[in-house]
Motif scaffolding. Structure first.
Motif, PDB file in Angstrom:
ATOM      1  N   GLY A   1     -48.122  24.200  40.109  1.00  0.00           N
ATOM      2  CA  GLY A   1     -47.916  25.150  41.190  1.00  0.00           C
ATOM      3  C   GLY A   1     -48.840  24.906  42.361  1.00  0.00           C
ATOM      4  N   GLY A   2     -48.658  25.682  43.417  1.00  0.00           N
ATOM      5  CA  GLY A   2     -49.473  25.487  44.604  1.00  0.00           C
ATOM      6  C   GLY A   2     -48.929  24.367  45.460  1.00  0.00           C
ATOM      7  N   PRO A   3     -49.811  23.535  46.021  1.00  0.00           N
ATOM      8  CA  PRO A   3     -49.359  22.598  47.053  1.00  0.00           C
ATOM      9  C   PRO A   3     -48.641  21.364  46.538  1.00  0.00           C
ATOM     10  N   ASP A   4     -48.668  21.078  45.239  1.00  0.00           N
ATOM     11  CA  ASP A   4     -48.126  19.821  44.720  1.00  0.00           C
ATOM     12  C   ASP A   4     -46.793  19.455  45.373  1.00  0.00           C
ATOM     13  N   LEU A   5     -45.827  20.332  45.301  1.00  0.00           N
ATOM     14  CA  LEU A   5     -44.532  20.096  45.943  1.00  0.00           C
ATOM     15  C   LEU A   5     -44.246  21.129  47.026  1.00  0.00           C
ATOM     16  N   ALA A   6     -44.646  22.365  46.777  1.00  0.00           N
ATOM     17  CA  ALA A   6     -44.257  23.458  47.664  1.00  0.00           C
ATOM     18  C   ALA A   6     -44.764  23.275  49.089  1.00  0.00           C
ATOM     19  N   LEU A   7     -45.966  22.730  49.267  1.00  0.00           N
ATOM     20  CA  LEU A   7     -46.524  22.539  50.607  1.00  0.00           C
ATOM     21  C   LEU A   7     -46.545  21.085  51.027  1.00  0.00           C
ATOM     22  N   GLN A   8     -46.913  20.192  50.134  1.00  0.00           N
ATOM     23  CA  GLN A   8     -47.096  18.801  50.545  1.00  0.00           C
ATOM     24  C   GLN A   8     -45.786  18.127  50.955  1.00  0.00           C
ATOM     25  N   ARG A   9     -44.666  18.688  50.558  1.00  0.00           N
ATOM     26  CA  ARG A   9     -43.404  18.084  50.991  1.00  0.00           C
ATOM     27  C   ARG A   9     -43.179  18.233  52.493  1.00  0.00           C
ATOM     28  N   TYR A  10     -43.944  19.090  53.151  1.00  0.00           N
ATOM     29  CA  TYR A  10     -43.834  19.234  54.595  1.00  0.00           C
ATOM     30  C   TYR A  10     -44.764  18.273  55.337  1.00  0.00           C
ATOM     31  N   SER A  11     -45.531  17.488  54.598  1.00  0.00           N
ATOM     32  CA  SER A  11     -46.452  16.532  55.206  1.00  0.00           C
ATOM     33  C   SER A  11     -45.778  15.171  55.347  1.00  0.00           C
ATOM     34  N   PRO A  12     -45.813  14.564  56.545  1.00  0.00           N
ATOM     35  CA  PRO A  12     -45.242  13.217  56.703  1.00  0.00           C
ATOM     36  C   PRO A  12     -45.920  12.181  55.817  1.00  0.00           C
ATOM     37  N   THR A  13     -47.169  12.460  55.410  1.00  0.00           N
ATOM     38  CA  THR A  13     -47.881  11.527  54.523  1.00  0.00           C
ATOM     39  C   THR A  13     -47.423  11.675  53.082  1.00  0.00           C
ATOM     40  N   TYR A  14     -47.282  12.916  52.633  1.00  0.00           N
ATOM     41  CA  TYR A  14     -47.029  13.146  51.216  1.00  0.00           C
ATOM     42  C   TYR A  14     -45.553  13.154  50.826  1.00  0.00           C
ATOM     43  N   ARG A  15     -44.682  13.558  51.742  1.00  0.00           N
ATOM     44  CA  ARG A  15     -43.263  13.646  51.357  1.00  0.00           C
ATOM     45  C   ARG A  15     -42.710  12.316  50.839  1.00  0.00           C
ATOM     46  N   PRO A  16     -42.970  11.169  51.503  1.00  0.00           N
ATOM     47  CA  PRO A  16     -42.474   9.901  50.938  1.00  0.00           C
ATOM     48  C   PRO A  16     -43.051   9.608  49.556  1.00  0.00           C
ATOM     49  N   LEU A  17     -44.303   9.991  49.326  1.00  0.00           N
ATOM     50  CA  LEU A  17     -44.903   9.775  48.005  1.00  0.00           C
ATOM     51  C   LEU A  17     -44.226  10.634  46.955  1.00  0.00           C
ATOM     52  N   ILE A  18     -43.976  11.897  47.296  1.00  0.00           N
ATOM     53  CA  ILE A  18     -43.282  12.790  46.361  1.00  0.00           C
ATOM     54  C   ILE A  18     -41.936  12.200  45.974  1.00  0.00           C
ATOM     55  N   GLU A  19     -41.176  11.771  46.975  1.00  0.00           N
ATOM     56  CA  GLU A  19     -39.844  11.242  46.697  1.00  0.00           C
ATOM     57  C   GLU A  19     -39.915   9.937  45.908  1.00  0.00           C
ATOM     58  N   GLU A  20     -40.959   9.144  46.143  1.00  0.00           N
ATOM     59  CA  GLU A  20     -41.110   7.894  45.395  1.00  0.00           C
ATOM     60  C   GLU A  20     -41.457   8.166  43.935  1.00  0.00           C
ATOM     61  N   VAL A  21     -42.309   9.158  43.702  1.00  0.00           N
ATOM     62  CA  VAL A  21     -42.621   9.531  42.315  1.00  0.00           C
ATOM     63  C   VAL A  21     -41.364  10.013  41.606  1.00  0.00           C
ATOM     64  N   LEU A  22     -40.606  10.889  42.257  1.00  0.00           N
ATOM     65  CA  LEU A  22     -39.396  11.440  41.633  1.00  0.00           C
ATOM     66  C   LEU A  22     -38.358  10.350  41.375  1.00  0.00           C
ATOM     67  N   ALA A  23     -38.316   9.337  42.232  1.00  0.00           N
ATOM     68  CA  ALA A  23     -37.353   8.243  42.051  1.00  0.00           C
ATOM     69  C   ALA A  23     -37.750   7.313  40.917  1.00  0.00           C
ATOM     70  N   ASN A  24     -39.053   7.188  40.669  1.00  0.00           N
ATOM     71  CA  ASN A  24     -39.515   6.184  39.715  1.00  0.00           C
ATOM     72  C   ASN A  24     -39.927   6.738  38.351  1.00  0.00           C
ATOM     73  N   CYS A  25     -40.235   8.023  38.267  1.00  0.00           N
ATOM     74  CA  CYS A  25     -40.614   8.574  36.963  1.00  0.00           C
ATOM     75  C   CYS A  25     -39.400   8.610  36.046  1.00  0.00           C
TER      76      CYS A  25
END
Length: 450
Positions: free
Chosen positions: A179-203
């Motif tokens: 909970g907290g910023p892991d997905l709920a907030l960091q997905r609005y960051s241009p730095t973190y959103r590509p990382l989030i999507e890359e983790v979800l694509a590769n896990c």
């Protein structure tokens, strides 16, 4: 190398490598779900601290000042013992390149000797980076499952190592969002959103502690099978709570306890703000008397400054502040309190809220989209938004004056917390979950060998 560390406790059973903060009670609590499951479990600790000495899970240490505590349950893998010498040698090469020691023959010879040391050490087998250290561990131990505890930092760190050292073929990857910023907030960051999507694509598998996180992950391309084949469902980052043990910590309903309010997160983050809570307390102080407000984990200097500035001595005397406390001490304080206050701007299903529910204190939390689906206003919790001191103040007045309300909430929560976070049920799911993933890993391995 310590032979006891290298031995698997359960030869032939699945190997699970967790990656996460080694000092975190959430890390310990989740991994301890598997204590009776005959799994070979190890933790690769991020370079933040060491785990408690009494926690006996085998841990790879990566913090520079960990004292080289190699033992049957601890192994330092980064930085290597000669890392300080390597740093000195690099500084020496820089000095030579800049001509800083050309006029001092003895200093030039020392610098050249340091460079020679660098070249000698470079021939060794020690990892030059923490990602390299992780890769060496994975290649040597060959875990069946690699479980990253949180996206930031564990999943992003493993993603870097996985790509750099081509580790994709070793182990099934379980990525856990908290909970907290892991997905709920960091997905609005241009730095973190590509990382989030890359983790979800590769896990290979994904776990979250609230439904909005699952919905978001699916909306950006996560496949359903990564959630449900197998699946853990919505589960807290700590793996639930021992509800029966926590019920044994209290006997008095909140109306019969001391008039104590516990604020377990008296600090400032971009997920929660302390200043509105300060203002709320000051605004309604005369209306909630007599009371004591215990402000825990007030570890930030700016929050401490405003606490000293805003609170006059006669109020400060009844609002003691504390630094870091153990989870056990925090729970004891909540078990004796009438109200637990923990407003926030972003969260999952907060452990502070669930702990208060299990311990009979009335939880004052914020109506976030992760919280409102699982608890009800004035039935399980009292809602007030973090940035609104007037709402927070009126909530405190109501909870400190309405005995029937707080007692009814405590009674309701005895049932609701069993449904929401009973650790025994989570443990059963976890044992089946990891066994099934290990079987998938085995089948994939067999296919690749054909």
């Amino acid at each position: 190398m310590n032979s006891e560390f290298d031995k698997d406790t359960y030869p032939g059973r699945p190997r699970i490598l967790f990656i996460g903060f080694p000092e975190s009670s959430h890390t310990h609590s989740w991994i301890d779900l598997l204590a009776d499951g005959a799994f070979n479990v190890r933790l690769f600790g991020l370079p933040s601290a060491e785990p408690p000495a009494g926690w006996q899970v085998k841990t790879y240490l990566t913090k520079a000042d960990n004292g080289r505590s190699d033992s049957a349950t601890r192994r330092t893998v980064f930085p290597p013992p000669e890392s300080s010498a390597v740093g000195l040698a690099m500084a020496a090469r820089s000095a030579l390149n800049r001509g800083a020691v050309n006029g001092v023959p003895i200093m030039r010879r020392i610098a050249e000797s340091c460079i020679g040391l660098t070249e000698f050490l470079a021939k060794g087998d020690h990892a030059a980076t923490i990602e390299g250290a992780l890769a060496a561990v994975i290649r040597e131990w060959k875990p069946d499952i690699i479980h990253t505890l949180g996206f930031d930092s564990a999943s992003y760190f493993y993603l870097r190592a996985r790509k750099e050292f081509k580790l994709e073929a070793i182990g099934r990857w379980v990525a856990q969002a908290r909970g907290g910023p892991d997905l709920a907030l960091q997905r609005y960051s241009p730095t973190y959103r590509p990382l989030i999507e890359e983790v979800l694509a590769n896990c290979d598998h994904f776990i979250a502690d609230n439904e909005p996180n699952y919905s978001y992950a699916l909306s950006v391309g996560l496949t359903q099978e990564k959630i449900s084949s197998p699946g853990m469902g919505v589960v807290s980052g700590a793996g639930g709570m021992d509800v029966e043990a926590m019920r044994g910590m209290w006997s008095l309903p909140p109306s019969k306890r001391e008039r104590v309010i516990v604020w377990p997160k008296a600090y400032e983050l971009y997920t929660s703000k302390a200043m509105p809570v300060f203002e709320a307390i000051l605004n309604v102080w005369d209306r909630i008397q007599p009371c004591r407000i215990e402000m825990l984990w007030m570890v930030q200097s700016d929050v401490q400054i405003w606490y000293e500035k805003l609170f006059p001595p006669h109020i400060r005397a009844h609002c003691p502040s504390f630094g870091r406390l153990s989870r056990e001490e925090t729970l004891q304080r909540v078990a004796s309190a009438r109200v637990m206050i923990a407003p926030s701007l972003s969260d999952g299903i907060p452990n502070t809220m669930m702990e208060a529910m299990a311990l009979g204190a009335a939880p004052l939390v914020s109506p976030l989209d992760t919280i409102t689906p699982v608890v009800k206003h004035q039935e399980n919790v009292y809602f007030a938004r973090n940035l609104y001191p007037d709402e927070l103040g009126e909530a405190l007045v109501r909870l400190m004056s309405d005995d029937d309300l707080v007692d009814r909430m405590a009674e309701n929560n005895l049932v609701r917390i069993q449904e929401l976070a009973d650790r025994r049920a989570v443990k059963k799911r976890a044992l089946v979950y990891y066994d099934e993933i290990a079987r998938q890993a085995c089948r994939i391995s067999q296919r690749s060998e054909i």
